[in-house]
Design a protein around this motif. Sequence first.
Motif, PDB file in Angstrom:
ATOM      1  N   PHE A 189       0.834  -1.198   0.000  1.00 37.55           N
ATOM      2  CA  PHE A 189       0.000   0.000   0.000  1.00 37.55           C
ATOM      3  C   PHE A 189       0.866   1.244   0.000  1.00 37.55           C
ATOM      4  CE2 PHE A 189      -2.937  -3.161   1.270  1.00 37.55           C
ATOM      5  CZ  PHE A 189      -4.169  -2.709   0.841  1.00 37.55           C
ATOM      6  N   GLY A 190       2.020   1.108  -0.675  1.00 38.68           N
ATOM      7  CA  GLY A 190       3.037   2.140  -0.583  1.00 38.68           C
ATOM      8  C   GLY A 190       2.534   3.562  -0.667  1.00 38.68           C
ATOM      9  N   THR A 191       1.772   3.875  -1.689  1.00 45.52           N
ATOM     10  CA  THR A 191       1.377   5.262  -1.829  1.00 45.52           C
ATOM     11  C   THR A 191      -0.099   5.471  -1.525  1.00 45.52           C
ATOM     12  OG1 THR A 191       1.275   4.756  -4.142  1.00 45.52           O
ATOM     13  CG2 THR A 191       3.120   6.100  -3.409  1.00 45.52           C
ATOM     14  N   ALA A 192      -0.709   4.516  -0.824  1.00 40.39           N
ATOM     15  CA  ALA A 192      -2.083   4.769  -0.391  1.00 40.39           C
ATOM     16  C   ALA A 192      -2.072   6.004   0.490  1.00 40.39           C
ATOM     17  CB  ALA A 192      -2.607   3.581   0.387  1.00 40.39           C
ATOM     18  N   VAL A 228       2.047  16.559   2.842  1.00 39.81           N
ATOM     19  CA  VAL A 228       2.994  15.540   3.293  1.00 39.81           C
ATOM     20  C   VAL A 228       3.255  14.576   2.156  1.00 39.81           C
ATOM     21  CG1 VAL A 228       3.289  13.551   4.774  1.00 39.81           C
ATOM     22  CG2 VAL A 228       2.387  15.636   5.727  1.00 39.81           C
ATOM     23  N   LEU A 229       2.189  14.227   1.438  1.00 40.28           N
ATOM     24  CA  LEU A 229       2.322  13.180   0.438  1.00 40.28           C
ATOM     25  C   LEU A 229       2.839  13.695  -0.882  1.00 40.28           C
ATOM     26  CD1 LEU A 229      -0.920  11.546   1.562  1.00 40.28           C
ATOM     27  CD2 LEU A 229       1.339  10.579   1.774  1.00 40.28           C
ATOM     28  N   TRP A 276       7.336  17.180   2.622  1.00 40.30           N
ATOM     29  CA  TRP A 276       6.744  16.388   3.690  1.00 40.30           C
ATOM     30  C   TRP A 276       7.200  16.848   5.063  1.00 40.30           C
ATOM     31  CZ3 TRP A 276       9.917  13.718   6.932  1.00 40.30           C
ATOM     32  CH2 TRP A 276      11.236  13.577   6.503  1.00 40.30           C
ATOM     33  N   GLN A 281       7.928   9.519   1.781  1.00 39.84           N
ATOM     34  CA  GLN A 281       6.479   9.471   1.989  1.00 39.84           C
ATOM     35  C   GLN A 281       5.989   8.029   2.071  1.00 39.84           C
ATOM     36  OE1 GLN A 281       7.873  11.609  -0.253  1.00 39.84           O
ATOM     37  NE2 GLN A 281       6.515  13.327  -0.660  1.00 39.84           N
ATOM     38  N   GLU A 282       6.527   7.199   1.163  1.00 37.83           N
ATOM     39  CA  GLU A 282       6.094   5.806   1.137  1.00 37.83           C
ATOM     40  C   GLU A 282       6.519   5.094   2.414  1.00 37.83           C
ATOM     41  OE1 GLU A 282       6.585   3.498  -2.240  1.00 37.83           O
ATOM     42  OE2 GLU A 282       5.765   4.994  -3.610  1.00 37.83           O
ATOM     43  N   LEU A 299       6.904   6.485   5.342  1.00 40.32           N
ATOM     44  CA  LEU A 299       5.995   6.966   6.390  1.00 40.32           C
ATOM     45  C   LEU A 299       4.676   6.205   6.342  1.00 40.32           C
ATOM     46  CD1 LEU A 299       6.198  10.854   6.408  1.00 40.32           C
ATOM     47  CD2 LEU A 299       6.487   9.318   8.330  1.00 40.32           C
ATOM     48  N   LEU A 300       4.122   6.092   5.122  1.00 38.21           N
ATOM     49  CA  LEU A 300       2.829   5.429   4.992  1.00 38.21           C
ATOM     50  C   LEU A 300       2.931   3.954   5.345  1.00 38.21           C
ATOM     51  CD1 LEU A 300       1.628   7.259   1.861  1.00 38.21           C
ATOM     52  CD2 LEU A 300       0.444   7.162   4.030  1.00 38.21           C
TER      53      LEU A 300
END
Lengths: 408, 305
Positions: A2-5, A17-18, A22, B4-5, B7-8
Amino acid sequence: MFGTAIMPVETGLWDAVLYGDWYVSLLGIFIACFVIVNFIAVYAGVNTLMERKIAARMQARIGPYQVGPHGSLQWLADALKLMVKEDIIPRNADHLLFRLAPYVVFGGSFAAWVALPFTAGWSPAVMDVGILYILAVSSAVVIGILMAGWSSGSKWALFGAMRSAAQIVSYEVPVGITLLGMLLMYGTLNMQEISQAQETGGFFGFLTDWHGGIFSWGLFRHPPFTILAFLVYYTAGLAETNRTPFDIPEAESELVAGYHTEYSGMRFSFFFLAEYANMFVVAAIATTFFLGGWLPPFGHLVGRTFLVSPLLEGVFWFMSKCFFLVFVMMWLRWTLPRYRVDQLMDLCWKKLTPVAFINLMAIGVGEFWHLGGLMLGVAALAALGLLVSKEVARAEPVIQTPALNPKS
Amino acid sequence: MPIQEILLNIFFYAFALVALGGGIAVAVSRNIVRSAFALLAVLFAVAAMYGFMRADFILVAQVLIYVGGILVLIIFAVMLTHKITDVRLSNESAPGPAAIFACLCLFFALAAVALSYRWERAAPSREATVPSREGQPPIRLELSMTQGDGRTGVTPGGTVLDGFVRCAVAARGQGGEAQARFRLERGVLKESVWQWSEFRTAEARFRAAEPGTRRAEGSFDRLPPGPYRWSARIEDFEGETAWVAFGSQGEGAAADFVSERGLTKSIGSAFMGPYLLPFELVSVLLLAALVGAAYLARKEVHRQG
């Protein structure tokens, strides 16, 4: 996987942030949370002082007077006392849940704050599902109260928790139905859009482009139904915060202190903070739905007040309305006696809920067919007038002076 | 991996851990009240999972109904039972081999579903052949679009969530230095006629994908809600090709995609539109359940005479 969910909280901050810088935005989120938590702490502290001063005024006392000029620093002393007090956990308590409960309660009321529309176009989190989110996270408060009551291992706490949960769950019904009626008018769940929608319009939907100031607010859209809706919401909201006259969960004369009987020190103060935070949330929802949110009471005041920036102006009006409603809550607390449990349930299910349903239907009719709404409004006013005049005619004078009473 | 990835991923695995841990606690705790409170953690963590899927309405509905309604009622009912402190038996263990067999069956069923599902799908694409410059063969362009996560494809006329979209163009039989330019047009309703004006452009360099194919990707973020069209063209030192549109273009054509903030509006329209009858039928079912509950809970009234 779900890397860029992406999180649903559609703040500018999260988006940034995304997709953007960030670290800057993460810092922004921390600052926003930091400001809110500290604001709640200071606001709750100042409000305890205010509450004591108001109580004293109403009871012809002076109130706190020793710490600071006229007792104005009393709240700092109280906070210091609570922080250094010993943290006592009863032997019978379920230790894990006992420690956890205050945070669950406070977390529930803190989480609601991030969706409040503090000023035009700025909330900590602008959400598409704003009001639903606030109602949803507030349910953590009930769970936390039940947790506290059960884990304390004390009958007073358990009874208090049961009463509190029954009360909050019951009063969620009129709250939900009342807000549903108002949502019919605004057509959005987003708190910002709800505030914005009250800038123009008014009078049963006949005037769509009219900048009516105070008369464009939700409160006066479909009189008298919206006014009744406001009263129903405010009453039910007051009951959801467990405050007098609805404070049977912590009735001192029956239950010592209810669900937080066994708590002391900092853990107790978390319940305290949560109560004041909840009061503000209820006031803020009432402000957003009925009193125009951050809009000034008169349209032509925009940009002409002493507050230079329109953003600050929004904060000023929003906060003023909220604090006024919080003040009315305190006023009621020191004016009205406590309800009994049966009276409380009677008020909720037999009075507020039917009124809320009538409001919902009447507002629905008015939004669909303006003339019908107007006619319903006039009919309701006439019926209310008749009811009141009958009550007045039937009521007997309660106090009679001995000289006028022939029997004495 | 961009930060970002990371972090998510941290957030995702934290929530997954909470959900699993809470689930195990619900199952193995010998105290029914503790089980109920562990369920709270599971419900919140699963709600957060919905968040990762951008289903914010489902997230809120889950918390509102399961935490605010059902969980409170469960705890409430447990507390109302006689001698609450004696309630210790929340889970009686089934005999070992049978339990293990049942769990294995469930595990294999879930694993089969997870393995057979195609997690990554190719985005639906639109192909077009544009005339190149004189003396050269025409170029075949393939336009495709995905949501911001880069995995879910967007069909022409579809919906883009939360204003983040990735566009891609692939060209066959094209060599040499070139770049793609993406153009986004935003539609505004003026006197009941959609008017389109250029909103943003982005450019990206072509890179070799497969032999004979080169591909360029661009992305647009923070798009305001509304309908959009997008088209792409190829530019090199000598000039550029014509614009190739993602959807069917022409006057009065529909938008190539619609940007929406959250799905609440769509869910509301669906409930009040095509799914109105099932929605109302479910409410009748709930009403019947309510009447039944009231019947069971009522006090027996013995009328005399």
